[in-house]
Design a protein around this motif. Structure first.
Motif, PDB file in Angstrom:
ATOM      1  N   VAL A   1       0.804  -1.226   0.000  1.00  0.00           N
ATOM      2  CA  VAL A   1       0.000   0.000   0.000  1.00  0.00           C
ATOM      3  C   VAL A   1       0.836   1.275   0.000  1.00  0.00           C
ATOM      4  O   VAL A   1       0.285   2.368  -0.059  1.00  0.00           O
ATOM      5  N   SER A   2       2.149   1.156   0.052  1.00  0.00           N
ATOM      6  CA  SER A   2       2.985   2.342   0.245  1.00  0.00           C
ATOM      7  C   SER A   2       2.820   3.398  -0.845  1.00  0.00           C
ATOM      8  O   SER A   2       2.667   4.584  -0.532  1.00  0.00           O
ATOM      9  N   THR A   3       2.815   3.017  -2.102  1.00  0.00           N
ATOM     10  CA  THR A   3       2.692   3.993  -3.190  1.00  0.00           C
ATOM     11  C   THR A   3       1.324   4.652  -3.171  1.00  0.00           C
ATOM     12  O   THR A   3       1.211   5.878  -3.288  1.00  0.00           O
ATOM     13  N   ARG A   4       0.286   3.846  -3.020  1.00  0.00           N
ATOM     14  CA  ARG A   4      -1.076   4.408  -2.997  1.00  0.00           C
ATOM     15  C   ARG A   4      -1.269   5.293  -1.773  1.00  0.00           C
ATOM     16  O   ARG A   4      -1.924   6.328  -1.838  1.00  0.00           O
ATOM     17  N   ALA A   5      -0.688   4.897  -0.659  1.00  0.00           N
ATOM     18  CA  ALA A   5      -0.794   5.696   0.560  1.00  0.00           C
ATOM     19  C   ALA A   5      -0.121   7.050   0.370  1.00  0.00           C
ATOM     20  O   ALA A   5      -0.647   8.083   0.796  1.00  0.00           O
ATOM     21  N   PHE A   6       1.039   7.047  -0.290  1.00  0.00           N
ATOM     22  CA  PHE A   6       1.722   8.308  -0.546  1.00  0.00           C
ATOM     23  C   PHE A   6       0.858   9.212  -1.416  1.00  0.00           C
ATOM     24  O   PHE A   6       0.714  10.406  -1.135  1.00  0.00           O
ATOM     25  N   ARG A   7       0.279   8.665  -2.459  1.00  0.00           N
ATOM     26  CA  ARG A   7      -0.569   9.481  -3.347  1.00  0.00           C
ATOM     27  C   ARG A   7      -1.764  10.037  -2.591  1.00  0.00           C
ATOM     28  O   ARG A   7      -2.139  11.195  -2.766  1.00  0.00           O
ATOM     29  N   PHE A   8      -2.375   9.212  -1.752  1.00  0.00           N
ATOM     30  CA  PHE A   8      -3.514   9.648  -0.947  1.00  0.00           C
ATOM     31  C   PHE A   8      -3.099  10.793  -0.024  1.00  0.00           C
ATOM     32  O   PHE A   8      -3.779  11.819   0.072  1.00  0.00           O
ATOM     33  N   ALA A   9      -1.966  10.627   0.645  1.00  0.00           N
ATOM     34  CA  ALA A   9      -1.488  11.655   1.574  1.00  0.00           C
ATOM     35  C   ALA A   9      -1.099  12.926   0.826  1.00  0.00           C
ATOM     36  O   ALA A   9      -1.376  14.029   1.287  1.00  0.00           O
ATOM     37  N   GLU A  10      -0.472  12.776  -0.325  1.00  0.00           N
ATOM     38  CA  GLU A  10      -0.044  13.947  -1.102  1.00  0.00           C
ATOM     39  C   GLU A  10      -1.243  14.735  -1.595  1.00  0.00           C
ATOM     40  O   GLU A  10      -1.222  15.961  -1.632  1.00  0.00           O
ATOM     41  N   LEU A  11      -2.325  14.041  -1.937  1.00  0.00           N
ATOM     42  CA  LEU A  11      -3.542  14.738  -2.359  1.00  0.00           C
ATOM     43  C   LEU A  11      -4.129  15.540  -1.200  1.00  0.00           C
ATOM     44  O   LEU A  11      -4.638  16.639  -1.395  1.00  0.00           O
ATOM     45  N   GLY A  12      -4.076  14.975  -0.016  1.00  0.00           N
ATOM     46  CA  GLY A  12      -4.638  15.666   1.141  1.00  0.00           C
ATOM     47  C   GLY A  12      -3.760  16.778   1.679  1.00  0.00           C
ATOM     48  O   GLY A  12      -4.252  17.804   2.146  1.00  0.00           O
ATOM     49  N   LEU A  13      -2.446  16.585   1.606  1.00  0.00           N
ATOM     50  CA  LEU A  13      -1.520  17.549   2.211  1.00  0.00           C
ATOM     51  C   LEU A  13      -0.897  18.519   1.204  1.00  0.00           C
ATOM     52  O   LEU A  13      -0.416  19.577   1.579  1.00  0.00           O
ATOM     53  N   ARG A  14      -0.863  18.107  -0.061  1.00  0.00           N
ATOM     54  CA  ARG A  14      -0.327  18.950  -1.139  1.00  0.00           C
ATOM     55  C   ARG A  14       1.137  19.332  -0.936  1.00  0.00           C
ATOM     56  O   ARG A  14       1.578  20.382  -1.359  1.00  0.00           O
ATOM     57  N   HIS A  15       1.838  18.475  -0.249  1.00  0.00           N
ATOM     58  CA  HIS A  15       3.255  18.734  -0.003  1.00  0.00           C
ATOM     59  C   HIS A  15       3.951  17.388   0.134  1.00  0.00           C
ATOM     60  O   HIS A  15       3.599  16.576   0.995  1.00  0.00           O
ATOM     61  N   ARG A  16       4.950  17.175  -0.701  1.00  0.00           N
ATOM     62  CA  ARG A  16       5.620  15.877  -0.785  1.00  0.00           C
ATOM     63  C   ARG A  16       6.211  15.417   0.546  1.00  0.00           C
ATOM     64  O   ARG A  16       5.983  14.294   0.978  1.00  0.00           O
ATOM     65  N   GLU A  17       6.960  16.270   1.201  1.00  0.00           N
ATOM     66  CA  GLU A  17       7.618  15.866   2.441  1.00  0.00           C
ATOM     67  C   GLU A  17       6.621  15.568   3.545  1.00  0.00           C
ATOM     68  O   GLU A  17       6.793  14.619   4.307  1.00  0.00           O
ATOM     69  N   ASP A  18       5.588  16.385   3.652  1.00  0.00           N
ATOM     70  CA  ASP A  18       4.554  16.116   4.652  1.00  0.00           C
ATOM     71  C   ASP A  18       3.858  14.790   4.363  1.00  0.00           C
ATOM     72  O   ASP A  18       3.542  14.035   5.284  1.00  0.00           O
ATOM     73  N   ALA A  19       3.607  14.498   3.076  1.00  0.00           N
ATOM     74  CA  ALA A  19       2.964  13.240   2.705  1.00  0.00           C
ATOM     75  C   ALA A  19       3.856  12.060   3.071  1.00  0.00           C
ATOM     76  O   ALA A  19       3.380  11.053   3.609  1.00  0.00           O
ATOM     77  N   LEU A  20       5.146  12.185   2.786  1.00  0.00           N
ATOM     78  CA  LEU A  20       6.082  11.113   3.142  1.00  0.00           C
ATOM     79  C   LEU A  20       6.103  10.895   4.654  1.00  0.00           C
ATOM     80  O   LEU A  20       6.112   9.756   5.133  1.00  0.00           O
ATOM     81  N   ASP A  21       6.113  11.984   5.415  1.00  0.00           N
ATOM     82  CA  ASP A  21       6.094  11.886   6.880  1.00  0.00           C
ATOM     83  C   ASP A  21       4.816  11.204   7.370  1.00  0.00           C
ATOM     84  O   ASP A  21       4.861  10.357   8.269  1.00  0.00           O
ATOM     85  N   ALA A  22       3.684  11.582   6.788  1.00  0.00           N
ATOM     86  CA  ALA A  22       2.406  11.011   7.215  1.00  0.00           C
ATOM     87  C   ALA A  22       2.369   9.506   6.964  1.00  0.00           C
ATOM     88  O   ALA A  22       1.944   8.734   7.822  1.00  0.00           O
ATOM     89  N   VAL A  23       2.827   9.093   5.790  1.00  0.00           N
ATOM     90  CA  VAL A  23       2.827   7.663   5.464  1.00  0.00           C
ATOM     91  C   VAL A  23       3.787   6.911   6.378  1.00  0.00           C
ATOM     92  O   VAL A  23       3.462   5.843   6.904  1.00  0.00           O
ATOM     93  N   GLN A  24       4.965   7.466   6.588  1.00  0.00           N
ATOM     94  CA  GLN A  24       5.939   6.809   7.463  1.00  0.00           C
ATOM     95  C   GLN A  24       5.377   6.677   8.881  1.00  0.00           C
ATOM     96  O   GLN A  24       5.502   5.622   9.510  1.00  0.00           O
ATOM     97  N   ASP A  25       4.773   7.735   9.396  1.00  0.00           N
ATOM     98  CA  ASP A  25       4.184   7.678  10.735  1.00  0.00           C
ATOM     99  C   ASP A  25       3.062   6.639  10.810  1.00  0.00           C
ATOM    100  O   ASP A  25       2.969   5.890  11.793  1.00  0.00           O
ATOM    101  N   ALA A  26       2.210   6.596   9.792  1.00  0.00           N
ATOM    102  CA  ALA A  26       1.111   5.629   9.784  1.00  0.00           C
ATOM    103  C   ALA A  26       1.653   4.199   9.759  1.00  0.00           C
ATOM    104  O   ALA A  26       1.147   3.319  10.463  1.00  0.00           O
ATOM    105  N   MET A  27       2.683   3.985   8.962  1.00  0.00           N
ATOM    106  CA  MET A  27       3.272   2.640   8.892  1.00  0.00           C
ATOM    107  C   MET A  27       3.923   2.253  10.215  1.00  0.00           C
ATOM    108  O   MET A  27       3.803   1.108  10.666  1.00  0.00           O
ATOM    109  N   ALA A  28       4.583   3.198  10.845  1.00  0.00           N
ATOM    110  CA  ALA A  28       5.204   2.920  12.144  1.00  0.00           C
ATOM    111  C   ALA A  28       4.133   2.592  13.187  1.00  0.00           C
ATOM    112  O   ALA A  28       4.315   1.672  14.006  1.00  0.00           O
TER     113      ALA A  28
END
Length: 180
Positions: free
Chosen positions: A22-49
């Motif tokens: 789910v990592s790629t789809r999760a990143f796209r979902f987060a990027e759509l909501g946050l509109r910022h690449r680094e924030d999206a990466l952080d959100a996905v990493q935190d969710a996975m952790a």
């Protein structure tokens, strides 16, 4: 001409396999909501952790649980950003950097370009939707969650999910009409 619906992926045997799937789809979902690449990466990493703490749960619970955790993390980051922007005069650009769409498995450059163009238009159209419509569309259509799981993730009734999805599809159809 409609293409056949994709067959559902087999369930992951381990939590690590599930998270990888789910990592790629999760990143796209987060990027759509946050509109910022680094924030999206952080959100996905935190969710996975956070999901690592749920490894003892049954695998069929992982999907709705993961999307609920990720959605909560996105909302937290949006709230923090809003708070920060109110107090900081030098607010950063919410659009951030472009996503690196490099895909070594797609050898045809024109097909790659068409896919990027299609995703770019869809992402732009999705960003224009209200948050609840964007979430309903992303979870039901892009993530293929059922109505019940989507309702649990979004914290609303199944009827609300259906309404948000209907409105999202209507709006997207109007916005993307010329792209067909």
């Amino acid at each position: 001409m409609d293409s056949p619906a994709p067959s559902p992926a087999p369930p992951a045997a381990t939590l690590e396999q599930f998270l990888a799937s789910v990592s790629t789809r999760a990143f796209r979902f987060a990027e759509l909501g946050l509109r910022h690449r680094e924030d999206a990466l952080d959100a996905v990493q935190d969710a996975m952790a956070r999901m690592l703490g749920y490894r003892d749960r049954a695998p069929e619970e992982w999907t709705p649980l993961f999307w609920s955790v990720l959605r909560s993390r996105i909302i937290d980051l949006q709230r923090r950003r809003t708070f920060r922007l109110k107090w900081m005069s030098d607010a950063r650009d919410p659009d951030g950097e472009e996503i690196d769409w490099a895909d070594e498995s797609t050898p045809d450059p024109s097909r790659t370009h068409d896919g990027r163009e299609a995703w770019s238009r869809l992402a732009t159209a999705l960003r224009g939707l209200p948050a609840r419509q964007r979430e309903a569309f992303s979870l039901r259509v892009l993530e293929e969650l059922d109505v019940e799981a989507t309702a649990r993730v979004m914290g609303c009734s199944e009827g609300s999910v259906k309404t948000h999805l209907f409105r999202a599809r209507e709006a997207l159809q109007k916005q993307l009409e010329e792209f067909r």
